[in-house]
Design a protein around this motif. Structure first.
Motif, short mmCIF file in Angstrom:
data_model
loop_
_atom_site.label_atom_id
_atom_site.label_comp_id
_atom_site.label_asym_id
_atom_site.label_seq_id
_atom_site.Cartn_x
_atom_site.Cartn_y
_atom_site.Cartn_z
N LYS A 27 7.26 -29.45 -13.40
CA LYS A 27 6.14 -28.48 -13.30
C LYS A 27 7.05 -27.30 -12.52
CE LYS A 27 2.40 -31.55 -12.76
NZ LYS A 27 1.55 -30.88 -13.56
N ALA A 28 7.84 -27.41 -11.87
CA ALA A 28 8.35 -26.18 -11.23
C ALA A 28 9.36 -25.47 -12.21
CB ALA A 28 9.59 -26.64 -10.10
N LEU A 29 9.94 -25.97 -13.16
CA LEU A 29 10.63 -25.42 -14.14
C LEU A 29 9.74 -24.54 -14.98
CD1 LEU A 29 13.33 -24.98 -15.32
CD2 LEU A 29 13.42 -26.91 -16.53
N ILE A 30 8.61 -25.12 -15.53
CA ILE A 30 7.63 -24.40 -16.13
C ILE A 30 7.19 -23.25 -15.21
CG2 ILE A 30 5.32 -24.45 -16.97
CD1 ILE A 30 5.72 -27.28 -17.99
N GLU A 31 6.95 -23.36 -14.27
CA GLU A 31 6.60 -22.34 -13.29
C GLU A 31 7.74 -21.11 -13.31
OE1 GLU A 31 5.09 -21.24 -8.77
OE2 GLU A 31 4.88 -23.30 -9.69
N GLN A 32 8.97 -21.53 -13.13
CA GLN A 32 9.94 -20.55 -13.04
C GLN A 32 10.30 -19.73 -14.14
OE1 GLN A 32 13.48 -23.00 -11.95
NE2 GLN A 32 12.46 -23.93 -10.14
N ARG A 33 9.75 -20.56 -15.39
CA ARG A 33 9.97 -19.86 -16.59
C ARG A 33 8.67 -18.59 -16.63
NH1 ARG A 33 14.21 -21.89 -16.75
NH2 ARG A 33 15.28 -23.28 -18.37
N GLY A 34 7.81 -18.80 -15.65
CA GLY A 34 6.72 -17.59 -15.74
C GLY A 34 5.49 -18.39 -16.63
N TRP A 35 5.35 -19.42 -16.83
CA TRP A 35 4.31 -20.06 -17.78
C TRP A 35 3.19 -20.85 -17.13
CZ3 TRP A 35 4.01 -19.97 -23.46
CH2 TRP A 35 5.07 -19.42 -23.64
N ARG A 36 2.04 -20.90 -17.48
CA ARG A 36 0.78 -21.73 -17.14
C ARG A 36 0.90 -22.93 -17.65
NH1 ARG A 36 -2.04 -16.53 -16.87
NH2 ARG A 36 -2.54 -16.18 -14.57
N MET A 37 0.55 -24.15 -17.08
CA MET A 37 0.59 -25.32 -18.00
C MET A 37 -0.09 -25.24 -19.25
SD MET A 37 2.23 -27.91 -16.44
CE MET A 37 1.43 -29.48 -16.62
N ALA A 38 -1.41 -24.50 -19.07
CA ALA A 38 -2.40 -24.45 -20.26
C ALA A 38 -1.74 -23.77 -21.24
CB ALA A 38 -3.77 -23.92 -19.78
N ASP A 39 -1.04 -22.73 -21.06
CA ASP A 39 -0.39 -22.08 -22.10
C ASP A 39 0.76 -22.68 -22.92
OD1 ASP A 39 -2.12 -19.75 -21.41
OD2 ASP A 39 -0.85 -18.80 -20.20
N VAL A 40 1.51 -23.53 -21.95
CA VAL A 40 2.42 -24.42 -22.48
C VAL A 40 1.86 -25.47 -23.48
CG1 VAL A 40 4.29 -26.09 -22.20
CG2 VAL A 40 4.01 -24.12 -20.73
N ALA A 41 0.67 -25.85 -22.98
CA ALA A 41 0.22 -26.87 -23.86
C ALA A 41 -0.40 -26.25 -25.26
CB ALA A 41 -1.10 -27.35 -23.31
N CYS A 42 -0.83 -25.16 -25.24
CA CYS A 42 -1.19 -24.39 -26.55
C CYS A 42 0.09 -23.93 -27.24
CB CYS A 42 -1.86 -22.95 -26.09
SG CYS A 42 -2.41 -22.14 -27.33
N ARG A 43 1.21 -23.57 -26.70
CA ARG A 43 2.28 -23.42 -27.32
C ARG A 43 2.83 -24.69 -28.04
NH1 ARG A 43 6.98 -20.09 -27.06
NH2 ARG A 43 9.16 -21.22 -27.52
N TRP A 44 2.78 -25.81 -27.66
CA TRP A 44 3.19 -27.03 -28.20
C TRP A 44 2.04 -27.68 -28.90
CZ3 TRP A 44 5.93 -29.30 -23.10
CH2 TRP A 44 7.11 -28.37 -22.81
N SER A 45 0.87 -27.14 -29.02
CA SER A 45 -0.10 -27.73 -29.93
C SER A 45 -0.57 -29.08 -29.43
CB SER A 45 0.19 -27.59 -31.36
OG SER A 45 0.26 -26.53 -31.69
N ILE A 46 -0.74 -29.23 -27.83
CA ILE A 46 -1.10 -30.51 -27.36
C ILE A 46 -2.34 -30.20 -26.39
CG2 ILE A 46 1.06 -31.79 -27.78
CD1 ILE A 46 1.65 -31.31 -24.68
N ARG A 47 -3.04 -31.31 -26.05
CA ARG A 47 -4.17 -30.87 -25.21
C ARG A 47 -3.58 -30.74 -23.77
NH1 ARG A 47 -9.11 -29.48 -25.99
NH2 ARG A 47 -9.63 -30.91 -24.26
N PRO A 48 -4.31 -30.14 -22.88
CA PRO A 48 -3.80 -29.70 -21.56
C PRO A 48 -3.60 -31.10 -20.74
CG PRO A 48 -5.36 -28.15 -21.95
CD PRO A 48 -5.33 -29.01 -23.03
N GLU A 49 -4.57 -31.92 -20.97
CA GLU A 49 -4.49 -33.25 -20.32
C GLU A 49 -3.22 -34.31 -20.62
OE1 GLU A 49 -7.94 -33.85 -23.03
OE2 GLU A 49 -7.17 -32.16 -21.96
#
Length: 223
Positions: A27-49
């Protein structure tokens, strides 16, 4: 095996079988890259949960760690633009405020705050990776009990963006109770009472959890 080849194998093995990122590091690496979890899920075409479960699983496939490491770094402005684009591609479902007739649901304030253009028929659809056997409870469009086997009293949730007047982005909430409520269409749904660090409490429907919250995989003892 000669000594030179043995040294090569020893040096190369960590590249093929590196240690899995811890939950916090993922999670810290995602945050360091400047991303929100929900946006990463959208990029990868998976559900946030689904992404939340991946982050919490330290036995996850190595490909997920590689995907996190390969995320482009976003500036604060780019981050806000990505979130606005997600809300445009996947508009939050209409919400019914307390006391409002079912037929007069309103859009989430998050979409309004982001300036996203809400469209009735979004071209984007959540998809699941072919190799993932997702439970029916996590397929979009199912009934309001999709978190039933996923969240319970004591589960911790993290706000992926500010929740109007209740929690700041990255705030940790804890589920303190569940109940059966009614969705805007008149169907049954499970609702989750979440408590903030200040002791404030608020009920969240499954759709609101989709938009605003992700699990960090931790549980609290509320006895």
């Amino acid at each position: 095996m000669d000594q030179a080849k043995s040294r090569k194998v020893e040096k190369g093995s960590p590249f093929l079988r590196p240690p899995t990122l811890s939950r916090a590091a993922f999670k810290a690496l995602i945050e360091q890259r400047g991303w929100r979890m929900a946006d990463v899920a959208c990029r990868w075409s998976i559900r946030p949960e689904h992404l939340s479960r991946i982050a919490a699983d330290e036995d996850r496939d190595l490909k997920w760690d590689d995907l996190v490491r390969s995320l482009p770094t976003l500036s604060a402005f780019e981050r806000s633009c990505v979130t606005a684009a997600r809300l445009s591609l996947i508009p939050p479902k209409p919400r019914r405020r307390k006391g409002q007739p079912i037929g007069e649901a309103v859009q989430s304030v998050d979409a309004e705050a982001a300036g996203a253009a809400v469209q009735p028929d979004a071209p984007f659809m959540w998809e699941h990776a072919d190799e993932e056997d997702e439970d029916d409870a996590f397929v979009p469009g199912v009934d309001g009990f999709r978190y039933r086997s996923y969240l319970s009293r004591g589960s911790e949730l993290v706000a992926v963006q500010e929740i109007d007047g209740f929690a700041r982005e990255h705030a940790i909430l804890v589920v303190t109770a569940t109940r059966v409520g009614v969705d805007p269409g008149g169907g049954a749904q499970e609702e989750y009472q979440c408590e903030s660090a200040t002791g404030d409490q608020r009920w969240f429907a499954p759709d609101q959890i989709d938009d605003w919250l992700v699990s960090n995989g931790k549980m609290r003892d509320l006895r």
